[in-house]
Write a protein that holds these residues in place. Structure first.
Motif, PDB file in Angstrom:
ATOM      1  N   ASP A  49       0.867  -1.176   0.000  1.00 41.08           N
ATOM      2  CA  ASP A  49       0.000   0.000   0.000  1.00 41.08           C
ATOM      3  C   ASP A  49       0.908   1.231   0.000  1.00 41.08           C
ATOM      4  O   ASP A  49       1.755   1.393   0.889  1.00 41.08           O
ATOM      5  N   ILE A  50       0.749   2.089  -0.981  1.00 35.93           N
ATOM      6  CA  ILE A  50       1.610   3.269  -1.121  1.00 35.93           C
ATOM      7  C   ILE A  50       1.569   4.140   0.131  1.00 35.93           C
ATOM      8  O   ILE A  50       2.581   4.707   0.539  1.00 35.93           O
ATOM      9  N   ALA A  51       0.428   4.212   0.781  1.00 38.17           N
ATOM     10  CA  ALA A  51       0.282   5.054   1.972  1.00 38.17           C
ATOM     11  C   ALA A  51       1.151   4.572   3.137  1.00 38.17           C
ATOM     12  O   ALA A  51       1.479   5.350   4.025  1.00 38.17           O
ATOM     13  N   THR A  52       1.552   3.293   3.133  1.00 39.61           N
ATOM     14  CA  THR A  52       2.331   2.750   4.252  1.00 39.61           C
ATOM     15  C   THR A  52       3.841   2.871   4.062  1.00 39.61           C
ATOM     16  O   THR A  52       4.598   2.568   4.978  1.00 39.61           O
ATOM     17  N   ILE A  53       4.280   3.311   2.897  1.00 42.05           N
ATOM     18  CA  ILE A  53       5.717   3.392   2.615  1.00 42.05           C
ATOM     19  C   ILE A  53       6.325   4.602   3.321  1.00 42.05           C
ATOM     20  O   ILE A  53       5.801   5.710   3.245  1.00 42.05           O
ATOM     21  N   ASP A  54       7.447   4.372   3.991  1.00 41.60           N
ATOM     22  CA  ASP A  54       8.204   5.462   4.604  1.00 41.60           C
ATOM     23  C   ASP A  54       8.848   6.254   3.463  1.00 41.60           C
ATOM     24  O   ASP A  54       9.761   5.771   2.795  1.00 41.60           O
ATOM     25  N   SER A  89      23.675  -2.778   1.223  1.00 38.82           N
ATOM     26  CA  SER A  89      22.263  -2.424   1.383  1.00 38.82           C
ATOM     27  C   SER A  89      21.362  -3.464   0.736  1.00 38.82           C
ATOM     28  O   SER A  89      21.828  -4.407   0.100  1.00 38.82           O
ATOM     29  N   VAL A  90      20.074  -3.239   0.911  1.00 38.89           N
ATOM     30  CA  VAL A  90      19.042  -3.996   0.207  1.00 38.89           C
ATOM     31  C   VAL A  90      18.112  -2.957  -0.394  1.00 38.89           C
ATOM     32  O   VAL A  90      17.673  -2.033   0.286  1.00 38.89           O
ATOM     33  N   GLN A  91      17.853  -3.118  -1.677  1.00 36.45           N
ATOM     34  CA  GLN A  91      17.022  -2.162  -2.395  1.00 36.45           C
ATOM     35  C   GLN A  91      15.921  -2.917  -3.127  1.00 36.45           C
ATOM     36  O   GLN A  91      16.141  -4.019  -3.632  1.00 36.45           O
ATOM     37  N   TYR A  92      14.736  -2.315  -3.181  1.00 39.62           N
ATOM     38  CA  TYR A  92      13.584  -2.916  -3.851  1.00 39.62           C
ATOM     39  C   TYR A  92      13.192  -2.045  -5.037  1.00 39.62           C
ATOM     40  O   TYR A  92      13.131  -0.825  -4.917  1.00 39.62           O
ATOM     41  N   TYR A  93      12.929  -2.686  -6.161  1.00 36.67           N
ATOM     42  CA  TYR A  93      12.395  -1.980  -7.319  1.00 36.67           C
ATOM     43  C   TYR A  93      10.944  -2.419  -7.452  1.00 36.67           C
ATOM     44  O   TYR A  93      10.656  -3.608  -7.591  1.00 36.67           O
ATOM     45  N   CYS A  94      10.060  -1.448  -7.385  1.00 32.25           N
ATOM     46  CA  CYS A  94       8.631  -1.731  -7.380  1.00 32.25           C
ATOM     47  C   CYS A  94       7.966  -1.060  -8.566  1.00 32.25           C
ATOM     48  O   CYS A  94       8.346   0.038  -8.965  1.00 32.25           O
ATOM     49  N   TYR A  95       6.951  -1.718  -9.083  1.00 28.14           N
ATOM     50  CA  TYR A  95       6.196  -1.177 -10.207  1.00 28.14           C
ATOM     51  C   TYR A  95       4.849  -0.679  -9.699  1.00 28.14           C
ATOM     52  O   TYR A  95       4.164  -1.371  -8.947  1.00 28.14           O
ATOM     53  N   CYS A  96       4.490   0.532 -10.104  1.00 26.09           N
ATOM     54  CA  CYS A  96       3.191   1.089  -9.713  1.00 26.09           C
ATOM     55  C   CYS A  96       2.096   0.359 -10.477  1.00 26.09           C
ATOM     56  O   CYS A  96       1.924   0.563 -11.677  1.00 26.09           O
ATOM     57  N   SER A  97       1.383  -0.502  -9.792  1.00 29.12           N
ATOM     58  CA  SER A  97       0.307  -1.242 -10.442  1.00 29.12           C
ATOM     59  C   SER A  97      -1.017  -0.489 -10.372  1.00 29.12           C
ATOM     60  O   SER A  97      -1.946  -0.798 -11.089  1.00 29.12           O
ATOM     61  N   SER A  98      -1.097   0.493  -9.484  1.00 28.00           N
ATOM     62  CA  SER A  98      -2.278   1.354  -9.388  1.00 28.00           C
ATOM     63  C   SER A  98      -1.875   2.600  -8.609  1.00 28.00           C
ATOM     64  O   SER A  98      -0.728   2.734  -8.198  1.00 28.00           O
ATOM     65  N   THR A  99      -2.812   3.479  -8.379  1.00 26.17           N
ATOM     66  CA  THR A  99      -2.494   4.684  -7.607  1.00 26.17           C
ATOM     67  C   THR A  99      -2.435   4.395  -6.112  1.00 26.17           C
ATOM     68  O   THR A  99      -2.009   5.236  -5.340  1.00 26.17           O
ATOM     69  N   LYS A 100      -2.843   3.187  -5.716  1.00 27.13           N
ATOM     70  CA  LYS A 100      -2.876   2.859  -4.289  1.00 27.13           C
ATOM     71  C   LYS A 100      -1.838   1.829  -3.862  1.00 27.13           C
ATOM     72  O   LYS A 100      -1.552   1.704  -2.681  1.00 27.13           O
ATOM     73  N   GLU A 101      -1.307   1.063  -4.825  1.00 28.38           N
ATOM     74  CA  GLU A 101      -0.341   0.046  -4.426  1.00 28.38           C
ATOM     75  C   GLU A 101       0.750  -0.138  -5.473  1.00 28.38           C
ATOM     76  O   GLU A 101       0.579   0.208  -6.636  1.00 28.38           O
ATOM     77  N   ILE A 102       1.859  -0.684  -4.992  1.00 28.33           N
ATOM     78  CA  ILE A 102       2.974  -1.028  -5.868  1.00 28.33           C
ATOM     79  C   ILE A 102       3.307  -2.496  -5.635  1.00 28.33           C
ATOM     80  O   ILE A 102       2.970  -3.062  -4.596  1.00 28.33           O
ATOM     81  N   MET A 103       3.966  -3.122  -6.623  1.00 26.65           N
ATOM     82  CA  MET A 103       4.366  -4.517  -6.485  1.00 26.65           C
ATOM     83  C   MET A 103       5.880  -4.622  -6.616  1.00 26.65           C
ATOM     84  O   MET A 103       6.470  -4.060  -7.535  1.00 26.65           O
ATOM     85  N   VAL A 104       6.503  -5.347  -5.694  1.00 28.17           N
ATOM     86  CA  VAL A 104       7.950  -5.553  -5.727  1.00 28.17           C
ATOM     87  C   VAL A 104       8.279  -6.506  -6.873  1.00 28.17           C
ATOM     88  O   VAL A 104       7.785  -7.624  -6.912  1.00 28.17           O
TER      89      VAL A 104
END
Length: 172
Positions: A49-54, A89-104
């Protein structure tokens, strides 16, 4: 005396057969689930959920809809007001699947202390190969690139500087 010889022969035969090693069954994995002992923030195909991302952990947002996020266990290096990734480090690349969520879609690990499926950047090439082949991956070598192990649209590349897990959501 003849009975003792027969009993001895049968005993040796039974012990010999019982001590034979069988070929180990490959450790099947489900890439949709976090690996056992995996303690990092996100895993492949995880929806966030995009809203939960720091927001302080976002490294970059690309025009293609890809968002790069640093794992919360690490801190950016700030040089001349710009964020730089730490060496480990550890890095995640996520794709915006909608305006509310992203997928790693990708996890990139440059910290040699991190292990996934019992493998780390310090693992020998033979151990990596045996472990992943036993888990059902197939080995692929591409010209000019590190060898990859592929299973069910899941690509795993490892060498002494990076572990890279990638999920291909497209048809390619």
């Amino acid at each position: 005396m003849k009975h003792k010889a027969i009993i001895f022969t049968l005993s040796c035969l039974i012990l010999g057969l019982c001590s034979c090693k069988s070929t180990p069954v490959p450790k099947e994995i489900d890439i949709n689930n976090r690996p056992k002992g995996y303690f990092l923030d996100y895993w492949i195909k995880e929806k966030i959920d995009i809203a939960t991302i720091d927001k302080s952990l976002i490294y970059e947002i690309r025009f293609s809809g890809v968002i790069s996020i640093l794992d919360s266990r690490y801190e950016f290096i700030i040089e001349q007001g710009k964020k730089k990734l730490p060496k480990k480090s550890v890095q995640y690349y996520c794709y915006c699947s909608s305006t509310k969520e992203i997928m790693v879609e990708s996890v990139v690990i440059t910290d040699p202390s991190i292990t996934v499926y019992g493998l780390s950047m310090n693992s020998s090439e033979n151990f990596v190969n045996k472990t992943l082949i036993d888990m059902g991956f197939t080995y692929h070598e591409y010209y000019g690139r590190n060898p990859s192990y592929i299973k069910d649209r899941f690509n795993f590349t490892i060498n002494d500087t990076v572990m890279h897990f990638n999920f291909y959501s497209g048809d390619n």
